[in-house]
Scaffold this active site. Structure first.
Site, PDB file in Angstrom:
ATOM      1  N   CYS A 217      49.863  54.463  23.674  1.00  0.00           N
ATOM      2  CA  CYS A 217      48.859  53.406  23.706  1.00  0.00           C
ATOM      3  C   CYS A 217      47.612  53.794  22.888  1.00  0.00           C
ATOM      4  CB  CYS A 217      48.545  53.046  25.154  1.00  0.00           C
ATOM      5  SG  CYS A 217      47.897  51.384  25.309  1.00  0.00           S
TER       6      CYS A 217
ATOM      7  N   GLY B 219      44.200  55.174  27.153  1.00  0.00           N
ATOM      8  CA  GLY B 219      42.803  55.113  27.564  1.00  0.00           C
ATOM      9  C   GLY B 219      42.081  54.175  26.630  1.00  0.00           C
ATOM     10  N   GLU B 220      40.967  54.603  26.119  1.00  0.00           N
ATOM     11  CA  GLU B 220      40.193  53.777  25.196  1.00  0.00           C
ATOM     12  C   GLU B 220      40.029  54.549  23.893  1.00  0.00           C
ATOM     13  OE1 GLU B 220      39.565  50.635  25.939  1.00  0.00           O
ATOM     14  OE2 GLU B 220      38.771  50.458  23.922  1.00  0.00           O
ATOM     15  N   SER B 221      40.678  54.053  22.852  1.00  0.00           N
ATOM     16  CA  SER B 221      40.705  54.817  21.601  1.00  0.00           C
ATOM     17  C   SER B 221      39.316  55.034  21.019  1.00  0.00           C
ATOM     18  CB  SER B 221      41.607  54.123  20.584  1.00  0.00           C
ATOM     19  OG  SER B 221      41.206  52.775  20.401  1.00  0.00           O
TER      20      SER B 221
ATOM     21  N   GLU C 132      54.484  57.270  30.975  1.00  0.00           N
ATOM     22  CA  GLU C 132      53.998  58.182  32.029  1.00  0.00           C
ATOM     23  C   GLU C 132      53.608  57.428  33.306  1.00  0.00           C
ATOM     24  OE1 GLU C 132      52.295  57.075  29.561  1.00  0.00           O
ATOM     25  OE2 GLU C 132      50.200  56.803  30.143  1.00  0.00           O
TER      26      GLU C 132
ATOM     27  N   HIS D 296      53.218  52.734  28.236  1.00  0.00           N
ATOM     28  CA  HIS D 296      52.918  53.945  29.013  1.00  0.00           C
ATOM     29  C   HIS D 296      54.145  54.437  29.773  1.00  0.00           C
ATOM     30  CE1 HIS D 296      48.450  53.828  28.774  1.00  0.00           C
ATOM     31  NE2 HIS D 296      48.649  52.533  28.644  1.00  0.00           N
TER      32      HIS D 296
HETATM   33  N1  GLN Z   1      42.973  48.911  24.574  1.00  0.00           N
HETATM   34  C1  GLN Z   1      42.937  50.333  24.384  1.00  0.00           C
HETATM   35  C2  GLN Z   1      42.407  50.709  23.013  1.00  0.00           C
HETATM   36  O1  GLN Z   1      42.239  49.879  22.204  1.00  0.00           O
HETATM   37  C3  GLN Z   1      44.299  50.957  24.590  1.00  0.00           C
HETATM   38  C4  GLN Z   1      44.773  50.694  26.005  1.00  0.00           C
HETATM   39  C5  GLN Z   1      45.576  51.786  26.608  1.00  0.00           C
HETATM   40  O2  GLN Z   1      45.596  52.933  26.141  1.00  0.00           O
HETATM   41  N2  GLN Z   1      46.189  51.473  27.712  1.00  0.00           N
HETATM   42  O3  GLN Z   1      42.161  51.848  22.778  1.00  0.00           O
END
Ligand code: GLN
Length: 187
Positions: free
Chosen positions: A79, A47-49, A171, A169
């Site tokens: 990720c 996701g987005e950290s 999953e 990923h």
């Molecule tokens: N770009 C995302 C981040 O910096 C990570 C991307 C992902 O989890 N697919 O958190």
């Protein structure tokens, strides 16, 4: 076996499907009250950290999650989950959970390779399909941590004791061997 899936944001449902298909029970963690004792393991999804880190703090989950992992709870980060686990992010001043002795680079593949699919040989498992989405890679694996896979010379999977992390990923493919590997870490 019951696995908590951090479900604040990102691709958590796919982890539930993979683990359920392997016979493990899953439960979504959105609030502190969900992070209960009977968990055998934890998944930190992609996701987005930055968003996940902010929500972990706001929900009061950051410290309990860190303490549980430091205390030996098996965790699988993919990720953004890898970024959350990393002790250091080389192109970003943040540290989130920070329990894993690795340095990662966020959004490390540049614009043109923002998302791609490839195969990678994972130590102890074999060749796996790997989906990368604005992925990080691991720049440095420190003491106690072991690299498990590379793509184009960059480290994309690592393990340190109870912590397993991939830049890609698993999953999002129907190959369940990394989730099986994680369940075997718990067993
Ligand atoms: N770009 C995302 C981040 O910096 C990570 C991307 C992902 O989890 N697919 O958190």
């Amino acid at each position: 076996m019951k696995i908590g899936i951090l479900a604040l944001q990102g691709a958590f449902i796919e982890h539930e499907r993979a683990l359920n298909a392997l016979g493990a029970e899953t439960t979504e963690i959105r609030r502190l009250a969900h992070f209960t004792d009977g968990l055998d393991g934890l998944v930190l999804p992609g996701g987005e950290s930055t968003v996940q880190g902010k929500l972990l703090r706001e929900e009061g989950l950051m410290e309990p999650v860190r303490a549980a992992i430091a205390g030996g709870m098996p965790v699988f980060g993919t990720c953004a989950g890898l970024i959350l686990l990393a002790e250091k992010i080389s192109n970003d001043g943040n540290v989130y959970v920070g329990t894993m002795n690795v340095t990662v680079r966020r959004n490390a593949y540049g614009r043109q390779l923002g998302s791609f699919r490839t195969d990678t040989e994972v130590k102890g498992i074999g060749k796996l399909p790997a989906v990368f989405i604005r992925a990080p890679y691991i720049e440095r694996v420190g003491e106690g941590a072991e690299e498990l896979a590379r793509v184009d010379g960059k480290i994309v999977a690592a393990r340190q004791g109870n912590m397993l992390a991939t830049a890609f990923h698993p999953e999002l493919t129907d190959d369940l061997r990394l989730h099986e590997y994680f369940l075997n870490m718990i067993r």
